[in-house]
Motif scaffolding. Sequence first.
Motif, mmCIF file in Angstrom:
data_model
loop_
_atom_site.group_PDB
_atom_site.id
_atom_site.type_symbol
_atom_site.label_atom_id
_atom_site.label_comp_id
_atom_site.label_asym_id
_atom_site.label_seq_id
_atom_site.Cartn_x
_atom_site.Cartn_y
_atom_site.Cartn_z
ATOM 1 N N UNK A 111 -31.451 -42.119 4.786
ATOM 2 C CA UNK A 111 -30.503 -41.168 4.201
ATOM 3 C C UNK A 111 -30.342 -39.939 5.074
ATOM 4 N N UNK A 112 -30.585 -40.091 6.373
ATOM 5 C CA UNK A 112 -30.575 -38.950 7.293
ATOM 6 C C UNK A 112 -29.161 -38.519 7.660
ATOM 7 N N UNK A 113 -29.078 -37.272 8.076
ATOM 8 C CA UNK A 113 -27.854 -36.691 8.631
ATOM 9 C C UNK A 113 -28.215 -36.101 9.986
ATOM 10 N N UNK A 114 -27.215 -35.855 10.799
ATOM 11 C CA UNK A 114 -27.480 -35.234 12.098
ATOM 12 C C UNK A 114 -27.779 -33.757 11.897
ATOM 13 N N UNK A 115 -28.905 -33.318 12.431
ATOM 14 C CA UNK A 115 -29.307 -31.925 12.313
ATOM 15 C C UNK A 115 -28.655 -31.052 13.364
ATOM 16 N N UNK A 116 -28.992 -29.783 13.343
ATOM 17 C CA UNK A 116 -28.430 -28.792 14.256
ATOM 18 C C UNK A 116 -28.681 -29.118 15.729
ATOM 19 N N UNK A 117 -29.823 -29.757 16.029
ATOM 20 C CA UNK A 117 -30.162 -30.090 17.408
ATOM 21 C C UNK A 117 -29.826 -31.534 17.776
ATOM 22 N N UNK A 118 -29.182 -32.249 16.847
ATOM 23 C CA UNK A 118 -28.787 -33.621 17.132
ATOM 24 C C UNK A 118 -29.812 -34.672 16.768
ATOM 25 N N UNK A 119 -30.836 -34.308 16.005
ATOM 26 C CA UNK A 119 -31.848 -35.269 15.586
ATOM 27 C C UNK A 119 -31.672 -35.574 14.102
ATOM 28 N N UNK A 120 -32.101 -36.764 13.700
ATOM 29 C CA UNK A 120 -31.988 -37.181 12.308
ATOM 30 C C UNK A 120 -32.845 -36.289 11.415
ATOM 31 N N UNK A 121 -32.215 -35.735 10.391
ATOM 32 C CA UNK A 121 -32.878 -34.889 9.401
ATOM 33 C C UNK A 121 -32.655 -35.537 8.038
ATOM 34 N N UNK A 122 -33.711 -35.620 7.252
ATOM 35 C CA UNK A 122 -33.644 -36.271 5.947
ATOM 36 C C UNK A 122 -33.525 -35.200 4.867
ATOM 37 N N UNK A 123 -32.330 -35.023 4.281
ATOM 38 C CA UNK A 123 -32.132 -33.962 3.292
ATOM 39 C C UNK A 123 -33.043 -34.064 2.067
ATOM 40 N N UNK A 124 -33.485 -35.268 1.714
ATOM 41 C CA UNK A 124 -34.338 -35.434 0.539
ATOM 42 C C UNK A 124 -35.821 -35.235 0.852
ATOM 43 N N UNK A 125 -36.165 -34.921 2.100
ATOM 44 C CA UNK A 125 -37.565 -34.678 2.469
ATOM 45 C C UNK A 125 -38.036 -33.350 1.882
ATOM 46 N N UNK A 126 -39.343 -33.186 1.772
ATOM 47 C CA UNK A 126 -39.922 -31.923 1.303
ATOM 48 C C UNK A 126 -39.481 -30.769 2.194
ATOM 49 N N UNK A 127 -39.490 -31.009 3.495
ATOM 50 C CA UNK A 127 -39.052 -30.031 4.490
ATOM 51 C C UNK A 127 -38.769 -30.789 5.780
ATOM 52 N N UNK A 128 -37.906 -30.220 6.609
ATOM 53 C CA UNK A 128 -37.628 -30.791 7.926
ATOM 54 C C UNK A 128 -37.642 -29.666 8.943
ATOM 55 N N UNK A 129 -38.211 -29.951 10.103
ATOM 56 C CA UNK A 129 -38.312 -28.995 11.197
ATOM 57 C C UNK A 129 -37.624 -29.595 12.420
ATOM 58 N N UNK A 130 -36.627 -28.907 12.940
ATOM 59 C CA UNK A 130 -35.975 -29.355 14.167
ATOM 60 C C UNK A 130 -36.558 -28.549 15.315
ATOM 61 N N UNK A 131 -37.007 -29.252 16.347
ATOM 62 C CA UNK A 131 -37.773 -28.610 17.414
ATOM 63 C C UNK A 131 -37.248 -28.930 18.805
ATOM 64 N N UNK A 132 -37.380 -27.930 19.678
ATOM 65 C CA UNK A 132 -37.261 -28.146 21.118
ATOM 66 C C UNK A 132 -38.664 -28.466 21.605
ATOM 67 N N UNK A 133 -38.777 -29.382 22.560
ATOM 68 C CA UNK A 133 -40.078 -29.682 23.136
ATOM 69 C C UNK A 133 -40.537 -28.471 23.938
ATOM 70 N N UNK A 134 -41.619 -27.861 23.514
ATOM 71 C CA UNK A 134 -42.153 -26.642 24.120
ATOM 72 C C UNK A 134 -43.199 -26.979 25.177
#
Length: 186
Positions: A111-134
């Motif tokens: 049930x994912x959607x494309x997130x701000x950084x272009x990665x799959x984000x699951x809106x029904x998850x408890x929380x989602x974190x979009x990250x750049x590889x640091x």
Amino acid sequence: MTDTGGALLAEPTPDLAAYRAAMGRFPTGVTLLTQGSGDDTVVTTVNSLTSVSLNPTLLLVSVRTDARILPRVRRGGGFAVNVLSEAQRPLAEEFCRHERPEGQAAMLRTGAVEGDLGHAVIPSAEASFECELYDEHEAGDHVLLIGRVIALHDCAGAPDPLLFHRGGYARIGPAQPESASQGRAA
């Protein structure tokens, strides 16, 4: 030999089964690590998520050195971590298998959607974190991926988180009265 009060540590390598069983006593959350979206989506189950820093906002996930997602994270320079709820246990079980959906099939299944950084984000998850590889660090048979959190999606009012404890899925018990839960972890 060192006496630790409960066991003598004399061997350079402890018994792996005993080590795994002892580490299994520490409950963890369960997440889906994603890289890309749409036809390029890859997803894997991960239960090693750690907050590293508040300034800058950094988190850490650990993946096997042979994980299919690792070259994609390196090439793409980022990932998303989706914290699962109890209701999403079937997703955790499905995406830890060798044969698991990828691409659009993975997007639909989660049930994912494309997130701000272009990665799959699951809106029904408890929380989602979009990250750049640091940063990343090899550690035995795993690679520690440190991500700088760029976007956070918090599902307020979500059900209880999915937990993994002693080799299986577990539940959080009933909430304790306020006076019993005032302590903080060190």
